[in-house]
Design an enzyme around this catalytic site. Structure first.
Site, PDB file in Angstrom:
ATOM      1  N   ASP A 193       0.885  -1.190  -0.110  1.00 53.99           N
ATOM      2  CA  ASP A 193      -0.207  -0.042  -0.056  1.00 53.99           C
ATOM      3  C   ASP A 193       1.068   1.198  -0.203  1.00 53.99           C
ATOM      4  OD1 ASP A 193       1.041  -0.536   2.657  1.00 53.99           O
ATOM      5  OD2 ASP A 193      -0.756   0.891   3.337  1.00 53.99           O
ATOM      6  N   HIS A 516       1.111  -8.738  -3.649  1.00 58.66           N
ATOM      7  CA  HIS A 516       0.325  -7.731  -3.453  1.00 58.66           C
ATOM      8  C   HIS A 516       1.077  -6.478  -3.192  1.00 58.66           C
ATOM      9  CE1 HIS A 516      -3.691  -6.286  -2.113  1.00 58.66           C
ATOM     10  NE2 HIS A 516      -3.032  -5.510  -1.153  1.00 58.66           N
ATOM     11  N   ASP A 558       0.689 -17.389  -4.389  1.00 59.88           N
ATOM     12  CA  ASP A 558       1.115 -16.356  -5.282  1.00 59.88           C
ATOM     13  C   ASP A 558       0.063 -15.891  -5.980  1.00 59.88           C
ATOM     14  OD1 ASP A 558       3.040 -14.746  -6.696  1.00 59.88           O
ATOM     15  OD2 ASP A 558       3.752 -16.261  -7.901  1.00 59.88           O
ATOM     16  N   GLU A 567       1.777 -10.200   0.367  1.00 54.63           N
ATOM     17  CA  GLU A 567       2.158  -8.954   0.241  1.00 54.63           C
ATOM     18  C   GLU A 567       3.777  -8.760   0.585  1.00 54.63           C
ATOM     19  OE1 GLU A 567      -0.573  -6.108   2.495  1.00 54.63           O
ATOM     20  OE2 GLU A 567       0.417  -4.346   1.772  1.00 54.63           O
TER      21      GLU A 567
HETATM   22  O1  G3I Z   1      -1.879 -11.083  18.431  1.00 57.29           O
HETATM   23  C1  G3I Z   1      -2.414 -12.282  17.746  1.00 57.29           C
HETATM   24  C2  G3I Z   1      -1.691 -13.455  18.351  1.00 57.29           C
HETATM   25  O2  G3I Z   1      -2.059 -13.574  19.804  1.00 57.29           O
HETATM   26  C3  G3I Z   1      -2.459 -14.542  17.594  1.00 57.29           C
HETATM   27  O3  G3I Z   1      -1.801 -15.823  18.140  1.00 57.29           O
HETATM   28  C4  G3I Z   1      -2.527 -14.491  16.063  1.00 57.29           C
HETATM   29  C5  G3I Z   1      -2.918 -15.803  15.410  1.00 57.29           C
HETATM   30  O4  G3I Z   1      -3.168 -15.634  14.070  1.00 57.29           O
HETATM   31  O5  G3I Z   1      -2.625 -13.458  15.880  1.00 57.29           O
HETATM   32  C6  G3I Z   1      -2.254 -12.245  16.384  1.00 57.29           C
HETATM   33  O6  G3I Z   1      -2.577 -10.967  15.835  1.00 57.29           O
HETATM   34  C7  G3I Z   1      -2.336 -10.922  14.406  1.00 57.29           C
HETATM   35  C8  G3I Z   1      -1.641  -9.355  14.372  1.00 57.29           C
HETATM   36  O7  G3I Z   1      -1.311  -9.435  13.035  1.00 57.29           O
HETATM   37  C9  G3I Z   1      -0.177  -9.721  15.107  1.00 57.29           C
HETATM   38  O8  G3I Z   1       0.913 -10.383  14.457  1.00 57.29           O
HETATM   39  C10 G3I Z   1      -3.640 -10.697  13.511  1.00 57.29           C
HETATM   40  O9  G3I Z   1      -4.247 -11.878  13.363  1.00 57.29           O
HETATM   41  C11 G3I Z   1      -3.326 -10.261  12.013  1.00 57.29           C
HETATM   42  O10 G3I Z   1      -4.603  -9.982  11.391  1.00 57.29           O
HETATM   43  C12 G3I Z   1      -2.441  -8.975  12.436  1.00 57.29           C
HETATM   44  O11 G3I Z   1      -1.976  -8.797  10.826  1.00 57.29           O
HETATM   45  C13 G3I Z   1      -1.423  -7.527  10.459  1.00 57.29           C
HETATM   46  C14 G3I Z   1      -2.143  -6.953   9.432  1.00 57.29           C
HETATM   47  O12 G3I Z   1      -1.401  -5.822   8.982  1.00 57.29           O
HETATM   48  C15 G3I Z   1      -3.754  -6.599   9.807  1.00 57.29           C
HETATM   49  O13 G3I Z   1      -3.712  -5.675  10.632  1.00 57.29           O
HETATM   50  C16 G3I Z   1       0.044  -7.682  10.269  1.00 57.29           C
HETATM   51  O14 G3I Z   1       0.853  -8.152  11.556  1.00 57.29           O
HETATM   52  C17 G3I Z   1       0.652  -6.596   9.768  1.00 57.29           C
HETATM   53  O15 G3I Z   1       1.994  -6.948   9.374  1.00 57.29           O
HETATM   54  C18 G3I Z   1      -0.180  -6.248   8.511  1.00 57.29           C
HETATM   55  O16 G3I Z   1       0.488  -4.821   8.113  1.00 57.29           O
HETATM   56  C19 G3I Z   1      -0.184  -4.384   7.049  1.00 57.29           C
HETATM   57  C20 G3I Z   1      -0.560  -3.034   7.215  1.00 57.29           C
HETATM   58  O17 G3I Z   1      -1.516  -3.065   8.215  1.00 57.29           O
HETATM   59  C21 G3I Z   1      -0.840  -2.277   5.984  1.00 57.29           C
HETATM   60  N1  G3I Z   1       0.164  -2.047   5.279  1.00 57.29           N
HETATM   61  C22 G3I Z   1       0.577  -3.519   4.764  1.00 57.29           C
HETATM   62  C23 G3I Z   1       0.928  -4.172   6.060  1.00 57.29           C
HETATM   63  C24 G3I Z   1       1.415  -5.625   5.714  1.00 57.29           C
HETATM   64  O18 G3I Z   1       0.500  -6.435   5.119  1.00 57.29           O
HETATM   65  O1  9MR Z   2      -3.890  -3.336  -0.017  1.00 56.10           O
HETATM   66  C1  9MR Z   2      -3.910  -3.407   1.538  1.00 56.10           C
HETATM   67  C2  9MR Z   2      -2.883  -4.099   2.168  1.00 56.10           C
HETATM   68  O2  9MR Z   2      -1.759  -3.151   1.922  1.00 56.10           O
HETATM   69  C3  9MR Z   2      -3.398  -4.351   3.614  1.00 56.10           C
HETATM   70  O3  9MR Z   2      -2.129  -5.154   4.078  1.00 56.10           O
HETATM   71  C4  9MR Z   2      -4.631  -4.961   3.461  1.00 56.10           C
HETATM   72  C5  9MR Z   2      -5.038  -5.364   5.234  1.00 56.10           C
HETATM   73  O4  9MR Z   2      -5.055  -4.042   5.995  1.00 56.10           O
HETATM   74  O5  9MR Z   2      -5.670  -4.586   3.088  1.00 56.10           O
HETATM   75  C6  9MR Z   2      -5.406  -4.371   1.582  1.00 56.10           C
HETATM   76  O6  9MR Z   2      -6.515  -3.631   1.066  1.00 56.10           O
HETATM   77  C7  9MR Z   2      -7.722  -4.471   0.888  1.00 56.10           C
HETATM   78  C8  9MR Z   2      -8.650  -3.865   1.924  1.00 56.10           C
HETATM   79  O7  9MR Z   2      -8.209  -4.301   3.059  1.00 56.10           O
HETATM   80  C9  9MR Z   2     -10.187  -4.681   1.659  1.00 56.10           C
HETATM   81  N1  9MR Z   2     -10.266  -4.464   0.309  1.00 56.10           N
HETATM   82  C10 9MR Z   2      -9.400  -4.806  -0.707  1.00 56.10           C
HETATM   83  C11 9MR Z   2      -8.118  -4.235  -0.414  1.00 56.10           C
HETATM   84  C12 9MR Z   2      -6.918  -4.929  -1.288  1.00 56.10           C
HETATM   85  O8  9MR Z   2      -7.277  -4.637  -2.567  1.00 56.10           O
END
Ligand code: G3I
Ligand code: 9MR
Length: 592
Positions: A193, A516, A558, A567
């Site tokens: 993103d 992604h 993939d 991503e």
């Molecule tokens: O903390 C719980 C843990 O207790 C549990 O065991 C585990 C099981 O899946 O989940 C843990 O929480 C997770 C959390 O990350 C911590 O690792 C959530 O399920 C999971 O949904 C969450 O994912 C994060 C994701 O954003 C959604 O918020 C990722 O770590 C994080 O790297 C990712 O970051 C995104 C940014 O929001 C937007 N830009 C892209 C980036 C990479 O995808």
């Molecule tokens: O593109 C977004 C990605 O960078 C984030 O990690 C992810 C989770 O927050 O969300 C992606 O965006 C999606 C959105 O959450 C839901 N609609 C589809 C988007 C991707 O095309």
């Protein structure tokens, strides 16, 4: 016969060239439609290192053969007994060919199963990948035009300028009411993103700065062909500086607090950066962001102090910013970023990445440790001392405690008591020993896969961070087994895993083609932007894409839709930068 050998040799040469220029290598005799059954580090091996391939699927075992570029068999050995993996339905057998040490191109063949992708044994084997992953950060630069001289085929116009960012109502203050326009240019895009998040920049910067602090001589010589390559500052620090200058704009000079992120309200579509003109916002200050900022700026002050002639005033500005951020956190010790709550109270709703860390305890420690070491001021010690008996842990964006451990152990100074250092070292080493113990029982012989919990969103960064952990164990003990353990996770990332993928774009034969990643999706170029580590297996599969397999270590797909497994992100690239460059720097110490 001769003709066959010659054409095989030509194929080898073709493959070698192709590997170097990041293009596909169709070695017809070796690859199948899916992932090859024989999994190994697709880039290759140092002559003096452990060399392992994993044969997947149920079979009768028996012998394996290492074939060189002339199609001569240079080594044979027995596959080990079959093992069922704990994290998928895979069955594996190990082929250990560590004794092959002559430089060259090879494959491994198992009768009845097939041939592996070609790989190389040679000095400097990770030269290309080590530079590619650091260069990955250049490709994430937000407001800069990427020109062909440095970006090759992936040149593109500048992205979001962020010269007029609005104070979001959640961040309104008396000196900066909602709607105030600020400039917050530069910095890396977080991931696939186009937003910029302080918390995730925190661990990313800490990891890159630590890479430099642990291997300064090595990095002084590392050239990755970026616009600043000809200046007197090492390229890794030039890259860090690009993001540091942005981070400094995220601090409110009135009180020292740091905005959680600079972001759109909703994610941009899958278009090139700079196409959309949606408003950008500075969103609510948070304690985690402010302490991560304090840690990064304190560490930066220490590192950039040595470049005072090239960057006059920078170290002092960083330290002043750090102290000021610390001051804000003291007054606001537990301001959690809770996006759901925020959206109930303010408009427009903010729906981009959250990085809402509910517990800033570890950020307190990391910031205190960096400030203690950079200033020598004892006032930070009482907080540091409260954490010394904590168990060691593997860092993630939400848990940066270990970054403080690494720093305390790295920099010797009066601020660290001898007793504290012994405690920290012991807890690091005892966890490193557990890592190695579990590696022996792992079906892929990697440290990665300690438990099913390793396979989370961004699991490949778990592998890389475990690798860094073991490099630190090696630096503290010089016991080669830890370096070997670190290497096992690089092998994992580059192909010795249940999916058969080398997880870095542009690297290896079977590699992600559809990450992604908005620029990779939108630029019309077949190959994705190179040098980017994808997230990796994540049975959470929160993106609801189609996954052929769904077990902990196989839940990877993939496909562009798969933001939960495919991503890319700066906090995943940084540890792989550290790991692969550490292996390069320490390569003379590797042992078979
Ligand atoms: O903390 C719980 C843990 O207790 C549990 O065991 C585990 C099981 O899946 O989940 C843990 O929480 C997770 C959390 O990350 C911590 O690792 C959530 O399920 C999971 O949904 C969450 O994912 C994060 C994701 O954003 C959604 O918020 C990722 O770590 C994080 O790297 C990712 O970051 C995104 C940014 O929001 C937007 N830009 C892209 C980036 C990479 O995808
Ligand atoms: O593109 C977004 C990605 O960078 C984030 O990690 C992810 C989770 O927050 O969300 C992606 O965006 C999606 C959105 O959450 C839901 N609609 C589809 C988007 C991707 O095309």
């Amino acid at each position: 016969m001769k003709q066959r050998a010659q054409s095989a040799l030509q194929t080898w040469r073709g493959c070698a060239l192709v590997i170097l220029i990041f293009l596909g290598c169709q070695f017809t005799a070796t690859t199948q439609s899916g992932a090859p059954a024989i999994r190994l580090n697709q880039v290759g091996f140092y002559p003096n290192s452990t060399k392992i391939a994993v044969v997947t699927g149920q079979n009768n075992g028996g012998k394996f053969y290492i074939i060189n570029g002339n199609r001569d068999t240079v080594f044979n050995g027995m596959l080990t007994a079959e093992k069922k993996s704990s994290w998928s339905s895979r069955y594996t057998r190990i082929a250990d060919f560590s004794n092959v040490s002559v430089s060259g191109y090879y494959t491994i063949t198992v009768p009845g199963i097939g041939e592996s992708v070609p790989f190389r044994i040679g000095e400097g084997i990770y030269d290309t990948v080590s530079r590619a992953v650091l260069k990955g950060f250049y490709f994430q630069r937000s407001d800069l035009e990427l020109v062909p001289e440095y970006a090759g085929s992936w040149s593109r116009p500048a992205g979001h300028p962020d010269t007029e960012v609005l104070i979001h109502p959640s961040a309104s203050s008396s000196t900066r009411p909602a709607g105030t326009k600020l400039a917050s240019p530069g910095g890396w895009y977080d991931a696939g993103d186009y937003n910029k998040y302080i918390v995730n920049s925190g661990i990313t910067m800490g990891t890159l700065l630590s890479a430099y602090e642990d291997f300064p001589e090595y990095y002084r010589k590392l050239n990755i062909n970026i616009p600043e390559s000809n200046n007197a500052v090492p390229d890794i620090l030039d890259e860090v500086l690009y993001n540091l200058r942005w981070m400094l704009t995220m601090q409110d000079p009135a009180d020292g607090g740091v905005y959680h992120k600079c972001t759109n309200a909703v994610f941009d579509g899958m278009v090139m950066p700079g196409i959309t003109k949606e408003p950008r916002y500075m969103v609510q200050k948070s304690t985690a962001a402010t302490l991560d900022f304090a840690a990064v700026t304190a560490q930066s002050a220490r590192v950039f102090r040595a470049y005072g002639a090239e960057l006059p005033g920078l170290a002092d500005s960083c330290l002043a910013a750090s102290v000021k951020a610390w001051g804000w956190a003291i007054i606001n010790p537990a301001v959690v970023y809770n996006q759901e709550l925020l959206n109930r109270n303010f408009k427009p709703a903010v729906l981009t990445g959250d990085y809402g860390d509910g517990n800033p305890r570890d950020e307190w420690f990391w910031a205190a440790a960096e400030l203690l070491v950079s200033t020598g001021d004892d006032k930070y010690y009482p907080i540091v001392s409260q954490f010394i008996n904590d168990p060691a842990s593997v860092p993630s964006w939400a848990n940066v405690e270990m970054l403080g451990f690494y720093t305390l152990l790295r920099v010797t100074g009066k601020q660290q008591s001898h007793e504290d250092l012994i405690v920290l070292k012991n807890s690091l080493i005892s966890m490193a020993d557990i890592f190695l113990l579990k590696k022996n029982g792992n079906a892929f012989q990697t440290v990665m896969g300690q438990s099913a919990g390793d396979f989370i969103w961004g699991s490949n960064s778990v592998a890389a961070n475990q690798g860094i952990f073991l490099v630190n164990a090696y630096l503290l003990t010089r016991d080669h087994k830890y370096l070997d353990g670190a290497l096992s996770n690089l092998d994992y990332i580059l192909g010795r895993n249940a999916t058969g993928y080398s997880f870095i774009t542009g690297i290896g034969t079977k590699r992600p083609m559809f990450p992604h990643h908005r620029p990779s999706e939108a630029d019309g170029i077949k190959e994705p932007v190179p040098g980017l580590l994808v997230g990796g297996p994540n049975p959470g599969m929160q993106d609801k894409c189609t996954y052929a397999e769904t077990e902990p270590e196989t839940a990877y797909t993939d496909l562009t839709c798969s933001y939960a497994s495919n991503e890319i992100a700066i906090n995943w690239n940084a540890p792989v930068v550290y790991l692969v460059n550490a292996i390069q720097a320490l390569s003379p110490d590797l042992k078979r």
